[in-house]
Design a protein around this motif. Structure first.
Motif, PDB file in Angstrom:
ATOM      1  N   PHE A   1     -11.520  -6.020   6.303  1.00 27.03           N
ATOM      2  CA  PHE A   1     -11.612  -4.658   5.787  1.00 27.03           C
ATOM      3  C   PHE A   1     -10.438  -4.385   4.867  1.00 27.03           C
ATOM      4  O   PHE A   1      -9.379  -5.014   4.963  1.00 27.03           O
ATOM      5  CB  PHE A   1     -11.691  -3.618   6.909  1.00 27.03           C
ATOM      6  N   SER A   2     -10.649  -3.458   3.950  1.00 29.74           N
ATOM      7  CA  SER A   2      -9.595  -3.056   3.023  1.00 29.74           C
ATOM      8  C   SER A   2      -9.071  -1.679   3.408  1.00 29.74           C
ATOM      9  O   SER A   2      -9.779  -0.871   4.005  1.00 29.74           O
ATOM     10  CB  SER A   2     -10.123  -3.026   1.585  1.00 29.74           C
ATOM     11  N   GLN A   3      -7.826  -1.443   3.063  1.00 26.79           N
ATOM     12  CA  GLN A   3      -7.218  -0.123   3.227  1.00 26.79           C
ATOM     13  C   GLN A   3      -6.352   0.120   1.999  1.00 26.79           C
ATOM     14  O   GLN A   3      -5.271  -0.443   1.869  1.00 26.79           O
ATOM     15  CB  GLN A   3      -6.388  -0.047   4.513  1.00 26.79           C
ATOM     16  N   GLY A   4      -6.845   0.957   1.078  1.00 28.94           N
ATOM     17  CA  GLY A   4      -6.209   1.075  -0.221  1.00 28.94           C
ATOM     18  C   GLY A   4      -5.124   2.114  -0.341  1.00 28.94           C
ATOM     19  O   GLY A   4      -4.236   1.990  -1.184  1.00 28.94           O
ATOM     20  N   GLU A   5      -5.177   3.170   0.463  1.00 34.50           N
ATOM     21  CA  GLU A   5      -4.191   4.233   0.339  1.00 34.50           C
ATOM     22  C   GLU A   5      -2.845   3.759   0.894  1.00 34.50           C
ATOM     23  O   GLU A   5      -2.797   3.158   1.973  1.00 34.50           O
ATOM     24  CB  GLU A   5      -4.664   5.473   1.121  1.00 34.50           C
ATOM     25  N   ALA A   6      -1.742   3.983   0.168  1.00 38.49           N
ATOM     26  CA  ALA A   6      -1.676   4.728  -1.067  1.00 38.49           C
ATOM     27  C   ALA A   6      -1.801   3.823  -2.301  1.00 38.49           C
ATOM     28  O   ALA A   6      -2.580   4.074  -3.208  1.00 38.49           O
ATOM     29  CB  ALA A   6      -0.345   5.489  -1.122  1.00 38.49           C
ATOM     30  N   ILE A   7      -1.030   2.740  -2.340  1.00 42.98           N
ATOM     31  CA  ILE A   7      -1.008   1.911  -3.550  1.00 42.98           C
ATOM     32  C   ILE A   7      -1.251   0.444  -3.207  1.00 42.98           C
ATOM     33  O   ILE A   7      -0.648  -0.454  -3.805  1.00 42.98           O
ATOM     34  CB  ILE A   7       0.317   2.084  -4.319  1.00 42.98           C
ATOM     35  N   LEU A   8      -2.176   0.205  -2.286  1.00 43.48           N
ATOM     36  CA  LEU A   8      -2.412  -1.171  -1.843  1.00 43.48           C
ATOM     37  C   LEU A   8      -3.597  -1.838  -2.527  1.00 43.48           C
ATOM     38  O   LEU A   8      -3.695  -3.061  -2.508  1.00 43.48           O
ATOM     39  CB  LEU A   8      -2.625  -1.196  -0.327  1.00 43.48           C
ATOM     40  N   ASN A   9      -4.499  -1.072  -3.136  1.00 44.68           N
ATOM     41  CA  ASN A   9      -5.671  -1.707  -3.740  1.00 44.68           C
ATOM     42  C   ASN A   9      -5.309  -2.616  -4.904  1.00 44.68           C
ATOM     43  O   ASN A   9      -6.091  -3.501  -5.274  1.00 44.68           O
ATOM     44  CB  ASN A   9      -6.697  -0.658  -4.170  1.00 44.68           C
TER      45      ASN A   9
ATOM     46  N   PRO B   1     -16.515   9.383 -10.873  1.00 38.99           N
ATOM     47  CA  PRO B   1     -15.138   8.883 -10.981  1.00 38.99           C
ATOM     48  C   PRO B   1     -14.332   9.240  -9.738  1.00 38.99           C
ATOM     49  O   PRO B   1     -14.296  10.389  -9.314  1.00 38.99           O
ATOM     50  CB  PRO B   1     -14.601   9.602 -12.222  1.00 38.99           C
ATOM     51  N   VAL B   2     -13.721   8.230  -9.131  1.00 41.36           N
ATOM     52  CA  VAL B   2     -12.929   8.432  -7.921  1.00 41.36           C
ATOM     53  C   VAL B   2     -11.536   7.863  -8.138  1.00 41.36           C
ATOM     54  O   VAL B   2     -11.307   7.010  -9.002  1.00 41.36           O
ATOM     55  CB  VAL B   2     -13.568   7.754  -6.692  1.00 41.36           C
ATOM     56  N   ALA B   3     -10.601   8.325  -7.336  1.00 46.41           N
ATOM     57  CA  ALA B   3      -9.274   7.713  -7.333  1.00 46.41           C
ATOM     58  C   ALA B   3      -9.417   6.268  -6.878  1.00 46.41           C
ATOM     59  O   ALA B   3     -10.181   5.971  -5.956  1.00 46.41           O
ATOM     60  CB  ALA B   3      -8.350   8.485  -6.399  1.00 46.41           C
ATOM     61  N   PRO B   4      -8.707   5.329  -7.496  1.00 46.20           N
ATOM     62  CA  PRO B   4      -8.934   3.911  -7.195  1.00 46.20           C
ATOM     63  C   PRO B   4      -8.623   3.519  -5.757  1.00 46.20           C
ATOM     64  O   PRO B   4      -9.172   2.533  -5.264  1.00 46.20           O
ATOM     65  CB  PRO B   4      -8.027   3.174  -8.181  1.00 46.20           C
ATOM     66  N   TYR B   5      -7.786   4.275  -5.052  1.00 46.80           N
ATOM     67  CA  TYR B   5      -7.514   3.915  -3.658  1.00 46.80           C
ATOM     68  C   TYR B   5      -8.736   4.120  -2.772  1.00 46.80           C
ATOM     69  O   TYR B   5      -8.770   3.649  -1.626  1.00 46.80           O
ATOM     70  CB  TYR B   5      -6.321   4.705  -3.102  1.00 46.80           C
ATOM     71  N   LEU B   6      -9.766   4.797  -3.301  1.00 47.12           N
ATOM     72  CA  LEU B   6     -10.975   5.066  -2.530  1.00 47.12           C
ATOM     73  C   LEU B   6     -12.051   3.996  -2.697  1.00 47.12           C
ATOM     74  O   LEU B   6     -13.140   4.130  -2.143  1.00 47.12           O
ATOM     75  CB  LEU B   6     -11.540   6.429  -2.920  1.00 47.12           C
ATOM     76  N   ILE B   7     -11.776   2.940  -3.438  1.00 44.88           N
ATOM     77  CA  ILE B   7     -12.690   1.804  -3.486  1.00 44.88           C
ATOM     78  C   ILE B   7     -12.427   0.978  -2.234  1.00 44.88           C
ATOM     79  O   ILE B   7     -11.320   0.464  -2.037  1.00 44.88           O
ATOM     80  CB  ILE B   7     -12.471   0.949  -4.750  1.00 44.88           C
ATOM     81  N   ALA B   8     -13.426   0.867  -1.365  1.00 45.19           N
ATOM     82  CA  ALA B   8     -13.202   0.249  -0.059  1.00 45.19           C
ATOM     83  C   ALA B   8     -14.314  -0.733   0.280  1.00 45.19           C
ATOM     84  O   ALA B   8     -15.474  -0.541  -0.093  1.00 45.19           O
ATOM     85  CB  ALA B   8     -13.108   1.318   1.027  1.00 45.19           C
TER      86      ALA B   8
END
Length: 619
Positions: A149-157, A211-218
């Motif tokens: 699984f991915s966890q992008g918030e805050a700047i991990l994506n 359009p979404v904030a990129p940290y929300l691509i999961a």
């Protein structure tokens, strides 16, 4: 898409269907290398192969670039990606450089465009990519298949997607994911058809046209199954967890209806929940269309479902209107915490909502103390985190609880009817756009507050000054005086039989937090023998109990703490307990060291990094 713009917040919209980028100084994101006012990413297309043997995602990211006339380069964020090549849409190589970076932010990936409006980056993530957790079968609930699984918030994506990883640079996206045939891939977007399987691999396609904030691509890949809870809601979970999860969160339709009744239509299509393995570092993550949730919220009695109310509320505050930078994290979490409580009031009544708001007040006071007191700059809502600090440093209860208290104070001043009408309009006008504190305050003053109300509330001080203002509205639960009295009586030597037995989770938590931190072992034993809190499956009660028991070095709590800390990786529970143990001299440090050596390999990087830091700081 509407693009209403405040006079004080000029924006640059580089394409007709592209979300705006704010151009005010307050909107500059020091935690991204991107220069979006020169050239920005508007769409990301991923074609990736999930390699569970090497623990990497590899493939191609195709980025749509909107650039100002004369802009020769686009700057992306890259955290330890293995770049193979960069080309234009026709396959012609484009010059690129990976600049000097750091452990928190990664490095700038600068691509010379040579007129290209589309760039293709062939790459692979690193096995230790911070956003990705690759779990062995033993680390899952089912114990038979691996999990990712991915966890992008805050700047991990930026550790698995080469893009401009800033919440103020909203992007649409699509993805094709190739995974082992025994596993299922789910993402935070709309599924595009059924999986296509060949031999031992299957391909899944997803897309997010908003359009979404990129940290929300999961992304999540594992042995998961689905159960519908309504026409537009459902639960994903490992098969062994699905029955419990489907019961616990079985009222999703009611939650969505309650939220829509407050602040307008749900705009994301489906609302599903994925219950992840226990190592997930947060209570929940509000990925659009697919909330990621911790199994620690499964208590068996739906007593912890406010977590779902919170993540659903993010579909408006955070996903629909997003903080432009992490300095304004409160715009996501403060609004959402307020909205969560309103959903809980709508569904479960004012009494339960008041209990949860009162507990949050106590959490806020503790957060102020932990931050260094009411004069600490870290108790402001609008933070000024420079590039030397990890944005995770600002993700404290201040953003959640002081933010919600601020909005509750506005409500008390203007009245609920005016406030609700304003919020509904606010989400409509600013939908799919980034926001700053300055932008919100300007909108508030222009469209809600009457002459004198901004000064009476002190809205600027609430946002830009430290501490909690004296006019803060404290919602007090009418259930807690009796619980407080019971805690006082028990602490004074009263019989354990006088402690209320059939009360809510919130009341038990209140009871435990009101007991003095220093108590004799026989008093703790009396509670332990009656309530069996060392073994309870209710994570909130067990956490509160362990904080008390460990503070008193109650011997039976050692095994409970080890089981709790090795059985789940939720940072909210893990970090405070390790910090507490680490501060208790040789006894606590020895126990913390032994448990952490066993637990750390199963933690996500978000949790492990936090615990690593606190232990290092304490040395």
């Amino acid at each position: 898409m509407p693009a209403t713009v405040l006079a004080l917040a000029p924006i640059l919209a580089l394409a007709a269907q592209t979300a705006p980028v704010l151009a005010t100084p307050e909107a500059r994101d020091v935690h991204s290398h991107a220069r979006p006012l020169e050239a920005r990413v508007s769409h990301v297309s991923l074609n990736l192969f999930a390699d569970f043997d090497s623990h990497v995602l590899r493939g191609v990211a195709t980025l749509s670039i909107d650039a100002r006339p004369g802009a020769g380069q686009v700057v992306l964020d890259d955290n330890n990606l293995r770049i193979v090549s960069v080309t234009d849409a026709g396959g012609k190589a484009l010059p690129y450089t990976v600049g000097k970076g750091d452990a928190v932010h990664g490095a700038p990936l600068t691509v010379t465009l040579n007129g290209a409006k589309t760039i293709r980056i062939a790459y692979a993530s690193a096995p230790e990519a911070k956003a990705l957790q690759w779990l062995s079968p033993a680390q899952t609930a089912g114990k038979t298949q691996p999990f990712l699984f991915s966890q992008g918030e805050a700047i991990l994506n930026r550790s698995w997607i080469p893009t401009q990883d800033s919440p103020g640079i909203r992007q649409s996206w699509d993805a094709t994911i190739d995974v082992p045939a025994k596993l299922t891939a789910v993402m935070s977007g709309e599924a595009k058809g059924k999986a296509v399987c060949k031999a031992d691999r299957c391909t899944y396609r997803y897309a997010m046209d908003k359009p979404v904030a990129p940290y929300l691509i999961a992304l999540a890949v594992g042995d998961v199954a689905f159960r519908a809870t309504g026409e537009r809601t459902g639960i994903w979970a490992e098969p062994v967890t699905l029955d419990k999860a489907a019961y616990e969160f079985g009222e999703l339709d009611k939650f969505v209806a309650a939220a829509e009744g407050l602040y307008g239509p749900y705009r994301w299509g489906r609302y599903d929940v994925l219950v992840l393995p226990p190592s997930f570092p947060f209570g929940g993550m509000e990925n659009p269309t697919l909330t990621f949730a911790t199994p620690t919220a499964i208590a068996g009695d739906r007593s912890l479902v406010s977590l779902i109310a919170h993540e659903l509320a993010h579909s408006w505050s955070g996903n629909l209107v997003t903080n432009a930078t992490w300095n304004d994290f409160w715009l996501n979490e403060g609004f959402t915490s307020y909205f969560e409580n309103r959903i809980m009031e709508s569904l479960y009544g004012q009494r339960r909502a008041a209990m949860e708001a009162d507990l949050a007040w106590t959490d806020m006071q503790a957060a102020v103390k932990d931050a260094g007191g009411p004069q600490s700059p870290d108790t402001r809502l609008h933070l000024e985190l420079d590039a030397s600090r990890d944005p995770d440093d600002g993700m404290t209860q201040i953003a959640y609880d002081k933010g919600a208290t601020f909005l509750r104070t506005i409500e008390a001043t203007v009245g609920r009817a005016r406030w609700d009408a304003y919020l509904r309009r606010y989400f409509d006008v600013h939908a799919f756009q980034p926001q700053t504190s300055a932008g919100f305050l300007a909108d508030l003053k222009a469209n809600l507050l009457k002459p004198g109300e901004a000064e009476r509330i002190g809205v600027d001080a609430w946002v830009y000054q430290p501490g909690v203002p004296a006019n803060a509205v404290h919602v007090k639960s009418d259930a807690f005086p009796a619980i407080d009295a019971a805690a006082k009586a028990f602490a004074a030597g009263g019989p354990v039989s006088a402690v209320p037995g059939e009360v809510t989770t919130q009341e038990y938590v209140r009871f435990l937090t009101q007991l003095p931190r220093s108590m004799p072992a026989e008093r703790l034993r009396a509670l332990d023998e009656r309530f069996h809190w060392n073994e309870t499956g209710n994570s909130e009660i067990r956490f509160a109990w362990l904080q008390l028991a460990l503070a008193n070095r109650y011997p039976p709590a050692k095994a409970s703490a080890e089981a709790f800390l090795t059985g789940q990786g939720r940072r909210k529970f893990v970090a405070p307990l390790f910090a507490q143990l680490w501060g208790q001299g040789d006894w606590g440090r020895a126990l913390a060291t032994r448990i952490y050596a066993k637990a750390r390999p199963g933690y996500h990087a978000v949790t492990a990094t936090t615990v690593d830091r606190l232990m290092k700081a304490a040395n």
